[in-house]
Design an enzyme around this catalytic site. Structure first.
Site, PDB file in Angstrom:
ATOM      1  N   GLY A  24       0.809  -1.213   0.000  1.00 14.88           N
ATOM      2  CA  GLY A  24       0.000   0.000   0.000  1.00 14.88           C
ATOM      3  C   GLY A  24       0.841   1.262   0.000  1.00 14.88           C
ATOM      4  O   GLY A  24       0.574   2.202  -0.770  1.00 14.88           O
ATOM      5  N   LYS A  47       2.334   3.022  12.224  1.00 19.59           N
ATOM      6  CA  LYS A  47       3.152   2.717  11.051  1.00 19.59           C
ATOM      7  C   LYS A  47       3.242   3.902  10.088  1.00 19.59           C
ATOM      8  O   LYS A  47       3.912   3.830   9.064  1.00 19.59           O
ATOM      9  CB  LYS A  47       2.567   1.525  10.288  1.00 19.59           C
ATOM     10  CG  LYS A  47       2.620   0.197  11.021  1.00 19.59           C
ATOM     11  CD  LYS A  47       2.087  -0.902  10.124  1.00 19.59           C
ATOM     12  CE  LYS A  47       2.145  -2.269  10.796  1.00 19.59           C
ATOM     13  NZ  LYS A  47       1.617  -3.315   9.906  1.00 19.59           N
ATOM     14  N   LYS A 169      -8.322 -15.354   1.542  1.00 15.58           N
ATOM     15  CA  LYS A 169      -8.236 -14.581   0.304  1.00 15.58           C
ATOM     16  C   LYS A 169      -9.302 -15.006  -0.699  1.00 15.58           C
ATOM     17  O   LYS A 169      -9.892 -14.165  -1.396  1.00 15.58           O
ATOM     18  CB  LYS A 169      -6.846 -14.743  -0.313  1.00 15.58           C
ATOM     19  CG  LYS A 169      -5.712 -14.151   0.509  1.00 15.58           C
ATOM     20  CD  LYS A 169      -5.844 -12.652   0.661  1.00 15.58           C
ATOM     21  CE  LYS A 169      -4.690 -12.064   1.460  1.00 15.58           C
ATOM     22  NZ  LYS A 169      -4.866 -10.615   1.721  1.00 15.58           N
ATOM     23  N   LEU A 194       3.858 -14.629  -4.089  1.00 14.73           N
ATOM     24  CA  LEU A 194       4.513 -14.267  -2.839  1.00 14.73           C
ATOM     25  C   LEU A 194       5.248 -12.952  -3.025  1.00 14.73           C
ATOM     26  O   LEU A 194       6.129 -12.836  -3.879  1.00 14.73           O
ATOM     27  CB  LEU A 194       5.501 -15.371  -2.435  1.00 14.73           C
ATOM     28  CG  LEU A 194       6.357 -15.089  -1.196  1.00 14.73           C
ATOM     29  CD1 LEU A 194       5.493 -15.010   0.057  1.00 14.73           C
ATOM     30  CD2 LEU A 194       7.440 -16.147  -1.044  1.00 14.73           C
TER      31      LEU A 194
END
Length: 279
Positions: A24, A47, A169, A194
């Site tokens: 993101g 964060k 997912k 990945l």
């Protein structure tokens, strides 16, 4: 992609949610470089500065929102005035690992976000980050090596072998597609391999069943820059639709596996047998 098939969004505002993770925050950086105005929606304020390190605090094109995917009003606030959304799920700080309960959490988050998009009349397009693990897991996965975007992981298979990340997912993406079709939302998904991000460790839930993925030739990885650029391309390309499997490397030989093991594990452990390393 050809410019004829793209539209100029450089004067428009888009939302990135959750903007605190490696993917993101990288999408936020790339969008700002391309001239977009960005609403960066984050769950974890702690964060914040780490995610946007190097960006000027007074950047007029960046607005940061605290947005909880379980708080509908905070989602609406972040989406206000935006023409597009880049959505990726980050596990809540109080439940950082995938287990049998995470599917419900991720599904509820996807439902809330897509419903909010349906109620935001300025949203033209949603880019929903999913995973290659929503495609590869089923009883016949070894008999059908030619997987593509039409394939879906079998939910019962995922439950049986405790593939919780794949289960979460898959359910979340199916929920998003059901809402997108029902509410006429223009959505595409990026089903990434990945993610080879700087914070990758052996604890990454994608790696559950990695030995089997390796043996079956479906263990795929994607570099951070590659998947970020893919998100931007599918957003800007007016012809994009459906699901896009996104990877730029396949772990298909012992050399590849050892290289990945050296990335994931301390040097003293990297010489373990490959099946033990990658399960």
């Amino acid at each position: 992609m050809a410019t004829a098939a793209s539209f100029n969004q450089t004067s428009k505002t888009v939302c990135v949610m959750d903007a605190s993770g490696p993917l993101g925050s990288s999408i936020v950086h790339r969008l700002l470089q391309r001239g977009y105005s960005v609403h960066a929606a984050v769950q974890n304020q702690g964060k914040l500065w780490q995610s946007f390190e190097g960006l000027s605090c007074n950047n007029e094109k960046l607005k940061v929102f605290h947005s909880d995917p379980f708080d509908y009003h905070s989602i609406m606030d972040a989406l206000k005035g935006c023409c597009g959304l880049f959505y990726s799920f980050e596990p809540p700080s109080d439940q950082p690992t995938y287990d049998e309960f995470m599917a419900d959490v991720e599904v509820r988050a996807a439902h809330n976000v897509l419903e909010a998009c349906a109620q935001t009349n300025t949203i033209d397009k949603v880019v929903f980050t999913s995973s290659a693990t929503t495609v590869i897991w089923n009883d016949s996965h070894r008999k059908a090596p030619d997987l593509d975007e039409r394939n879906w992981s079998d939910l019962n298979f995922c439950r049986k072998f405790k593939l919780w990340q794949a289960l979460s997912k898959t359910l979340a993406e199916k929920t998003a597609w059901a809402l997108a079709m029902d509410r006429s939302i223009n959505m595409v998904t990026v089903n990434g391999g990945l993610l080879m991000s700087p914070d990758l460790t052996i604890a990454n839930p994608y790696l559950k069943g990695a030995a089997e993925m390796y043996e079956d030739g479906v263990f795929v990885t994607v570099d951070l820059r590659f998947i970020v650029d893919t998100h931007i391309h599918v957003f800007e390309d007016i012809t994009s639709y459906g699901r896009y499997l996104c990877f730029n490397h396949v772990i298909k030989c012992n050399e590849d596996a050892v290289k990945l093991a050296n990335t994931l594990l301390p040097p003293s452990e990297s010489s373990l047998p490959q099946r033990l390393v990658l399960t």
